[in-house]
Scaffold this motif. Structure first.
Motif, short mmCIF file in Angstrom:
data_model
loop_
_atom_site.label_atom_id
_atom_site.label_comp_id
_atom_site.label_asym_id
_atom_site.label_seq_id
_atom_site.Cartn_x
_atom_site.Cartn_y
_atom_site.Cartn_z
N VAL A 174 0.84 -1.20 0.00
CA VAL A 174 0.00 0.00 0.00
C VAL A 174 0.88 1.25 0.00
O VAL A 174 0.61 2.21 -0.74
N ILE A 175 1.93 1.26 0.80
CA ILE A 175 2.86 2.40 0.80
C ILE A 175 3.41 2.62 -0.61
O ILE A 175 3.45 3.76 -1.09
N TYR A 176 3.83 1.55 -1.26
CA TYR A 176 4.36 1.67 -2.62
C TYR A 176 3.30 2.26 -3.56
O TYR A 176 3.59 3.18 -4.33
N CYS A 177 2.09 1.75 -3.46
CA CYS A 177 1.02 2.19 -4.35
C CYS A 177 0.58 3.63 -4.07
O CYS A 177 0.18 4.35 -4.98
N GLU A 178 0.64 4.04 -2.83
CA GLU A 178 0.18 5.37 -2.44
C GLU A 178 1.24 6.45 -2.65
O GLU A 178 0.93 7.53 -3.15
N SER A 179 2.48 6.19 -2.25
CA SER A 179 3.49 7.26 -2.23
C SER A 179 4.82 6.87 -2.84
O SER A 179 5.76 7.66 -2.79
N SER A 180 4.93 5.66 -3.35
CA SER A 180 6.21 5.12 -3.84
C SER A 180 7.29 5.16 -2.76
O SER A 180 8.48 5.19 -3.06
N GLY A 181 6.86 5.22 -1.51
CA GLY A 181 7.79 5.21 -0.40
C GLY A 181 8.38 6.57 -0.05
O GLY A 181 9.30 6.65 0.75
N PHE A 182 7.83 7.65 -0.60
CA PHE A 182 8.31 8.99 -0.29
C PHE A 182 7.53 9.56 0.89
O PHE A 182 6.34 9.83 0.77
N SER A 183 8.20 9.74 2.00
CA SER A 183 7.51 10.18 3.21
C SER A 183 6.97 11.60 3.12
O SER A 183 6.05 11.96 3.84
N LYS A 184 7.51 12.39 2.22
CA LYS A 184 7.05 13.78 2.05
C LYS A 184 6.11 13.93 0.85
O LYS A 184 5.84 15.05 0.41
N ALA A 185 5.62 12.82 0.34
CA ALA A 185 4.71 12.86 -0.82
C ALA A 185 3.44 13.62 -0.49
O ALA A 185 2.89 13.49 0.61
N THR A 186 2.99 14.42 -1.44
CA THR A 186 1.73 15.15 -1.32
C THR A 186 0.92 14.91 -2.58
O THR A 186 1.43 15.09 -3.68
N GLY A 187 -0.30 14.49 -2.40
CA GLY A 187 -1.20 14.28 -3.53
C GLY A 187 -2.33 15.28 -3.46
O GLY A 187 -2.85 15.55 -2.37
N VAL A 188 -2.71 15.83 -4.61
CA VAL A 188 -3.83 16.76 -4.67
C VAL A 188 -4.98 16.06 -5.39
O VAL A 188 -4.81 15.51 -6.48
N ASN A 189 -6.14 16.07 -4.76
CA ASN A 189 -7.31 15.37 -5.28
C ASN A 189 -8.17 16.30 -6.14
O ASN A 189 -8.04 17.52 -6.08
N LYS A 190 -9.06 15.69 -6.91
CA LYS A 190 -9.96 16.44 -7.79
C LYS A 190 -10.82 17.44 -7.02
O LYS A 190 -11.18 18.48 -7.54
N ASP A 191 -11.13 17.11 -5.77
CA ASP A 191 -11.98 18.00 -4.96
C ASP A 191 -11.18 19.11 -4.27
O ASP A 191 -11.72 19.88 -3.48
N GLY A 192 -9.87 19.16 -4.53
CA GLY A 192 -9.03 20.19 -3.94
C GLY A 192 -8.41 19.80 -2.61
O GLY A 192 -7.55 20.51 -2.10
#
Length: 139
Positions: free
Chosen positions: A58-76
């Protein structure tokens, strides 16, 4: 259920379980994914124990293992850290569960919160990436 211990580089603390011999290709594939985020094994094992392989996937799929990863969603809204906690989920955890501010970019905080949430409420909070990790959930 068959337990197969595969040696995948440095993954001696991660165990993969098979229900049948036909699951071997999936386990080999998952092992390759887990190798990509193996730096998090020492942090994840104590919290997820038997679900370590799934948590690392799940970590790999969500952030590729980057602890500082930030994702922006369609809803803002935005997601943060290894398990990509949504800001709304983080606020709920802060207000109702932990009763304090959380830093989801801190790997230990992120992993502990993910363990609590997955144990309390299952893995559905990460359904947006289930196309990536779902086939490894239970063989």
């Amino acid at each position: 259920m068959i337990e197969l211990l595969l040696t995948c580089s440095l993954l001696s603390d991660v165990h993969f379980t098979l229900n049948s011999i036909n699951d071997i290709p999936l386990v080999v594939e998952q092992c390759q994914i887990v190798e990509e985020v193996q730096e998090w094994i020492p942090l994840v094992v104590p919290h997820f124990k038997d679900e370590t392989a799934l948590a690392l996937t799940v970590i790999y799929c969500e952030s590729s293992g980057f602890s500082k990863a930030t994702g922006v969603n369609k809803d803002g809204s935005y997601d943060q850290g290894l398990f990509q906690f949504n800001e709304r989920t983080e606020r709920w955890l802060e207000k109702d569960i932990y009763k304090r501010d959380l830093d989801m970019y801190d790997p230990e905080t992120n992993v502990k919160a993910a363990r609590w949430l997955s144990f309390y409420d299952g893995w559905h909070h990460w359904n947006s990436s289930k196309h990536c990790w779902g086939r490894y959930e239970s063989y």
